[in-house]
Write a protein that holds these residues in place. Structure first.
Motif, PDB file in Angstrom:
ATOM      1  N   ILE A  19       2.349  -1.748  -3.851  1.00 51.64           N
ATOM      2  CA  ILE A  19       2.913  -1.090  -2.552  1.00 51.64           C
ATOM      3  C   ILE A  19       2.062  -0.114  -1.864  1.00 51.64           C
ATOM      4  O   ILE A  19       1.877  -0.391  -0.690  1.00 51.64           O
ATOM      5  N   GLU A  20       1.363   0.641  -2.489  1.00 46.34           N
ATOM      6  CA  GLU A  20       0.350   1.722  -2.078  1.00 46.34           C
ATOM      7  C   GLU A  20      -0.765   0.752  -1.592  1.00 46.34           C
ATOM      8  O   GLU A  20      -1.341   1.093  -0.391  1.00 46.34           O
ATOM      9  N   ALA A  21      -1.242  -0.268  -2.033  1.00 44.39           N
ATOM     10  CA  ALA A  21      -2.301  -1.162  -1.751  1.00 44.39           C
ATOM     11  C   ALA A  21      -1.914  -1.982  -0.274  1.00 44.39           C
ATOM     12  O   ALA A  21      -2.794  -1.899   0.544  1.00 44.39           O
ATOM     13  N   LEU A  22      -0.592  -2.141  -0.256  1.00 46.73           N
ATOM     14  CA  LEU A  22      -0.158  -3.012   0.941  1.00 46.73           C
ATOM     15  C   LEU A  22      -0.029  -2.080   2.151  1.00 46.73           C
ATOM     16  O   LEU A  22       0.066  -2.573   3.239  1.00 46.73           O
ATOM     17  N   ALA A  23       0.127  -0.815   1.948  1.00 47.48           N
ATOM     18  CA  ALA A  23       0.256   0.194   3.030  1.00 47.48           C
ATOM     19  C   ALA A  23      -0.947   0.194   4.031  1.00 47.48           C
ATOM     20  O   ALA A  23      -0.925   0.508   5.146  1.00 47.48           O
ATOM     21  N   GLU A  24      -2.179  -0.168   3.465  1.00 48.93           N
ATOM     22  CA  GLU A  24      -3.418  -0.171   4.218  1.00 48.93           C
ATOM     23  C   GLU A  24      -3.332  -1.355   5.118  1.00 48.93           C
ATOM     24  O   GLU A  24      -2.830  -2.322   4.847  1.00 48.93           O
ATOM     25  N   PRO A  25      -3.788  -1.144   6.348  1.00 44.94           N
ATOM     26  CA  PRO A  25      -3.613  -2.501   7.333  1.00 44.94           C
ATOM     27  C   PRO A  25      -4.644  -3.448   7.218  1.00 44.94           C
ATOM     28  O   PRO A  25      -5.831  -3.064   6.662  1.00 44.94           O
ATOM     29  N   PRO A  26      -4.316  -4.819   7.026  1.00 50.47           N
ATOM     30  CA  PRO A  26      -5.314  -5.845   6.681  1.00 50.47           C
ATOM     31  C   PRO A  26      -6.269  -6.055   7.766  1.00 50.47           C
ATOM     32  O   PRO A  26      -6.153  -5.326   8.896  1.00 50.47           O
ATOM     33  N   ARG A  49      11.394  -5.044  -4.056  1.00 51.12           N
ATOM     34  CA  ARG A  49      10.697  -3.700  -4.195  1.00 51.12           C
ATOM     35  C   ARG A  49      10.179  -3.341  -2.736  1.00 51.12           C
ATOM     36  O   ARG A  49      10.089  -2.113  -2.620  1.00 51.12           O
ATOM     37  N   VAL A  50       9.246  -4.437  -2.645  1.00 52.69           N
ATOM     38  CA  VAL A  50       8.242  -4.099  -1.295  1.00 52.69           C
ATOM     39  C   VAL A  50       9.252  -3.852  -0.138  1.00 52.69           C
ATOM     40  O   VAL A  50       9.097  -2.933   0.862  1.00 52.69           O
ATOM     41  N   ALA A  51      10.219  -4.596   0.077  1.00 55.55           N
ATOM     42  CA  ALA A  51      11.020  -4.613   1.244  1.00 55.55           C
ATOM     43  C   ALA A  51      11.932  -3.289   1.265  1.00 55.55           C
ATOM     44  O   ALA A  51      12.309  -2.737   2.379  1.00 55.55           O
ATOM     45  N   GLN A  52      12.478  -2.574   0.068  1.00 55.72           N
ATOM     46  CA  GLN A  52      13.163  -1.450  -0.020  1.00 55.72           C
ATOM     47  C   GLN A  52      11.965  -0.354   0.537  1.00 55.72           C
ATOM     48  O   GLN A  52      12.747   0.524   1.022  1.00 55.72           O
ATOM     49  N   ARG A  53      10.979  -0.545   0.154  1.00 54.25           N
ATOM     50  CA  ARG A  53       9.944   0.669   0.554  1.00 54.25           C
ATOM     51  C   ARG A  53       9.371   0.520   2.111  1.00 54.25           C
ATOM     52  O   ARG A  53       9.424   1.419   2.682  1.00 54.25           O
ATOM     53  N   HIS A  54       9.185  -0.668   2.298  1.00 55.01           N
ATOM     54  CA  HIS A  54       8.505  -1.026   3.875  1.00 55.01           C
ATOM     55  C   HIS A  54       9.695  -1.324   5.007  1.00 55.01           C
ATOM     56  O   HIS A  54       9.351  -1.466   5.971  1.00 55.01           O
ATOM     57  N   GLY A  55      10.949  -1.680   4.509  1.00 53.57           N
ATOM     58  CA  GLY A  55      11.838  -2.081   5.135  1.00 53.57           C
ATOM     59  C   GLY A  55      11.790  -3.718   5.421  1.00 53.57           C
ATOM     60  O   GLY A  55      12.709  -4.195   5.719  1.00 53.57           O
ATOM     61  N   VAL A  56      10.789  -4.476   5.116  1.00 59.43           N
ATOM     62  CA  VAL A  56      10.644  -5.675   5.325  1.00 59.43           C
ATOM     63  C   VAL A  56       9.478  -6.208   4.192  1.00 59.43           C
ATOM     64  O   VAL A  56       8.393  -5.249   4.096  1.00 59.43           O
ATOM     65  N   CYS A  57       9.496  -7.371   3.907  1.00 53.84           N
ATOM     66  CA  CYS A  57       8.362  -8.002   2.926  1.00 53.84           C
ATOM     67  C   CYS A  57       7.892  -9.003   3.733  1.00 53.84           C
ATOM     68  O   CYS A  57       8.273 -10.335   3.588  1.00 53.84           O
ATOM     69  N   ALA A  58       6.728  -8.606   4.245  1.00 54.09           N
ATOM     70  CA  ALA A  58       5.988  -9.703   5.265  1.00 54.09           C
ATOM     71  C   ALA A  58       4.896  -9.843   4.798  1.00 54.09           C
ATOM     72  O   ALA A  58       4.100  -8.883   4.043  1.00 54.09           O
TER      73      ALA A  58
END
Length: 75
Positions: A19-26, A49-58
């Motif tokens: 989740i921390e790694a996904l926080a960086e923009p691609p 779990r990703v959707a809970q933190r970011h609101g959506v899992c995309a």
């Protein structure tokens, strides 16, 4: 494509690191992140779990290791 391998015996710590790694923009707006999982249940749990933190899992693709290797070597 960058390969990052993370080892831990606790699944929740692995999920938090992802989740921390996904926080960086691609680098590309439509780039997908591929995550290898041992089972479909783990993949669904991780997506939730990703959707809970970011609101959506995309832009997250959950794959089995064998399918990933097959797709990578055939490309």
């Amino acid at each position: 494509m960058t390969l990052a391998v993370r080892l831990d015996h606790r699944l929740d710590r692995l999920a938090d690191a992802l989740i921390e790694a996904l926080a960086e923009p691609p680098p590309h707006p439509f780039a997908e992140d591929v995550v290898l999982v041992p089972s479909l249940g783990v993949g669904r749990w991780l997506a939730q779990r990703v959707a809970q933190r970011h609101g959506v899992c995309a832009r997250l693709t959950v794959e089995f290791p064998g399918r990933f290797l097959w797709r990578t070597f055939c490309a």
